[in-house]
Design a protein around this motif. Structure first.
Motif, PDB file in Angstrom:
ATOM      1  N   GLU A  34       0.716  -1.032  -0.084  1.00 41.04           N
ATOM      2  CA  GLU A  34      -0.139  -0.016  -0.029  1.00 41.04           C
ATOM      3  C   GLU A  34       0.828   1.237   0.085  1.00 41.04           C
ATOM      4  OE1 GLU A  34      -3.675  -1.598   2.464  1.00 41.04           O
ATOM      5  OE2 GLU A  34      -2.825  -0.053   3.272  1.00 41.04           O
ATOM      6  N   ARG A  35       1.912   1.224   0.869  1.00 45.77           N
ATOM      7  CA  ARG A  35       2.673   2.382   0.977  1.00 45.77           C
ATOM      8  C   ARG A  35       3.633   2.609  -0.349  1.00 45.77           C
ATOM      9  NH1 ARG A  35       4.232   4.841   5.879  1.00 45.77           N
ATOM     10  NH2 ARG A  35       2.265   5.940   6.045  1.00 45.77           N
ATOM     11  N   GLY A  36       3.977   1.382  -0.923  1.00 43.63           N
ATOM     12  CA  GLY A  36       4.465   1.599  -2.445  1.00 43.63           C
ATOM     13  C   GLY A  36       3.754   2.172  -3.368  1.00 43.63           C
ATOM     14  N   MET A  47      -0.592  -4.623  -6.241  1.00 45.51           N
ATOM     15  CA  MET A  47      -1.654  -5.269  -5.099  1.00 45.51           C
ATOM     16  C   MET A  47      -2.456  -6.432  -5.514  1.00 45.51           C
ATOM     17  SD  MET A  47      -3.682  -1.896  -3.632  1.00 45.51           S
ATOM     18  CE  MET A  47      -3.015  -0.977  -2.534  1.00 45.51           C
ATOM     19  N   HIS A  48      -2.740  -6.697  -6.831  1.00 48.95           N
ATOM     20  CA  HIS A  48      -3.392  -8.093  -7.226  1.00 48.95           C
ATOM     21  C   HIS A  48      -2.446  -8.901  -7.192  1.00 48.95           C
ATOM     22  CE1 HIS A  48      -6.955  -5.925  -8.889  1.00 48.95           C
ATOM     23  NE2 HIS A  48      -6.515  -5.108  -9.321  1.00 48.95           N
ATOM     24  N   ALA A  49      -1.074  -8.819  -7.586  1.00 42.42           N
ATOM     25  CA  ALA A  49      -0.116  -9.512  -7.690  1.00 42.42           C
ATOM     26  C   ALA A  49       0.293  -9.993  -6.209  1.00 42.42           C
ATOM     27  CB  ALA A  49       1.112  -8.950  -8.314  1.00 42.42           C
ATOM     28  N   GLU A  50       0.133  -9.183  -5.277  1.00 41.48           N
ATOM     29  CA  GLU A  50       0.430  -9.427  -4.007  1.00 41.48           C
ATOM     30  C   GLU A  50      -0.803 -10.558  -3.439  1.00 41.48           C
ATOM     31  OE1 GLU A  50       3.087  -9.294  -2.142  1.00 41.48           O
ATOM     32  OE2 GLU A  50       1.851 -10.386  -0.685  1.00 41.48           O
ATOM     33  N   GLY A  51      -1.863 -10.072  -3.903  1.00 39.50           N
ATOM     34  CA  GLY A  51      -3.237 -10.972  -3.393  1.00 39.50           C
ATOM     35  C   GLY A  51      -2.937 -12.249  -3.828  1.00 39.50           C
ATOM     36  N   ARG A  52      -2.647 -12.410  -5.011  1.00 39.27           N
ATOM     37  CA  ARG A  52      -2.179 -13.683  -5.568  1.00 39.27           C
ATOM     38  C   ARG A  52      -1.401 -14.591  -4.954  1.00 39.27           C
ATOM     39  NH1 ARG A  52      -3.187 -11.779 -10.461  1.00 39.27           N
ATOM     40  NH2 ARG A  52      -0.994 -11.478 -11.242  1.00 39.27           N
TER      41      ARG A  52
END
Ligand code: PTJ
Length: 260
Positions: A34-36, A47-52
């Motif tokens: 989020e900070r990024g 964010m999507h990549a991180e969620g996956r």
């Protein structure tokens, strides 16, 4: 209901996340991404990549499985053997492990190169500043004059003295097309990706199926341990590594693992 059933959604600083929270590592990760995004480092798609990634990590039990540990040791040996190793940095990696990437580059004498899927000059500059704030002395990728063959223009841009000339590249969270194109250039690729079925680990010489947050410090620790090993010992470590076995073990752990 436990005190932590409700995840603290509004966290201004990372140290506000309670360290005893059962999902601590995941919350830290989310916060850094989020900070990024807020700081113009990470793309919204990050964010999507991180969620996956975090879904796969959950199924792995949020731990480094033995086959990943072996891949991390092999990666350390391969980096120590390299003539010109380069560590590729994208928006997620910059947000999650900036200092850890700088440290690894230092230990294995590698260059750091910013290489983005969604490339803009603004993000490149923000990431370069962020890496320098974390101790990087030399950051490549700002003037990317060379091209990876057979890839569309923006994703193909690389530094002539960096990824283009490298013999070994570490590409965490890489795009599958680019991973394939780098492989076709004859690079030895070390890919870090929590999804063992993703194309990038599938084409990597050394696929590490682990969270980049754990993987990078592990590779650094192994590189320190192996710093005095001779080339013969390092070559044996690389030769003994079975990439297909590493991918299958990770897939098995995800499909059949029991959560601790
Ligand atoms: O900063 P940019 O513009 O270069 O863009 C970077 C992203 C990651 C947004 C871009 O490359 C992208 O869209 O990647 P993908 O296609 O979503 O692939 C990301 C892969 O990384 C997925 O297979 C995820 O499972 C995996 N992944 C996500 N978070 C982690 C991870 N693997 C290891 N550690 C993580 N923390």
């Amino acid at each position: 209901m436990s005190e932590y059933e409700t995840v603290p959604a509004e966290v201004d600083e990372e140290d506000e996340i309670p360290p005893d929270h059962p999902r601590y590592e995941d919350l830290v990760t989310r916060h850094r991404i989020e900070r990024g995004v807020e700081n113009g480092i990470t793309h919204l798609q990050g964010m999507h990549a991180e969620g996956r990634g975090s879904a796969f990590d959950y199924l792995l039990g949020e731990r480094t499985i033995p086959s990943a540990r072996e891949a991390e040791r092999t990666a350390a040996a391969q980096l120590l053997l390299a003539d010109k190793p380069v560590l590729s940095i994208n928006g997620n990696v910059a947000a999650l492990v900036p200092g850890e990437m700088v440290e690894l580059a230092d230990v294995v004498d590698a260059d750091l190169e910013i290489n983005l899927f969604n490339r803009t000059d603004e993000r490149i500059d923000a990431i370069a500043t962020h890496l320098r704030d974390h101790g990087a002395k030399r950051v490549l990728g700002q003037t990317a004059t060379a091209r990876i063959p057979n890839l569309d223009q923006e994703r193909a841009k690389v530094d002539e003295d960096g990824i283009y000339a490298a013999d070994v590249v570490v590409v965490p969270l890489e795009d599958g097309d680019r991973a394939e194109a780098l492989g076709a250039m004859g690079k030895t690729e070390i890919v870090i990706d929590l999804n063992p079925l993703s194309r990038s680990p599938q084409v990597a010489d050394i696929p590490i199926v682990d969270n980049v947050i754990r993987a990078i410090p592990n590779v650094t620790e192994f590189a320190r341990e192996l710093a005095d090993a001779d080339d013969h010992e390092l070559r044996d470590i690389v030769a003994d590594f079975d990439r297909d076995d590493a991918l299958t073990s990770a897939e098995d752990a995800i499909r059949s693992g029991t959560l601790a």
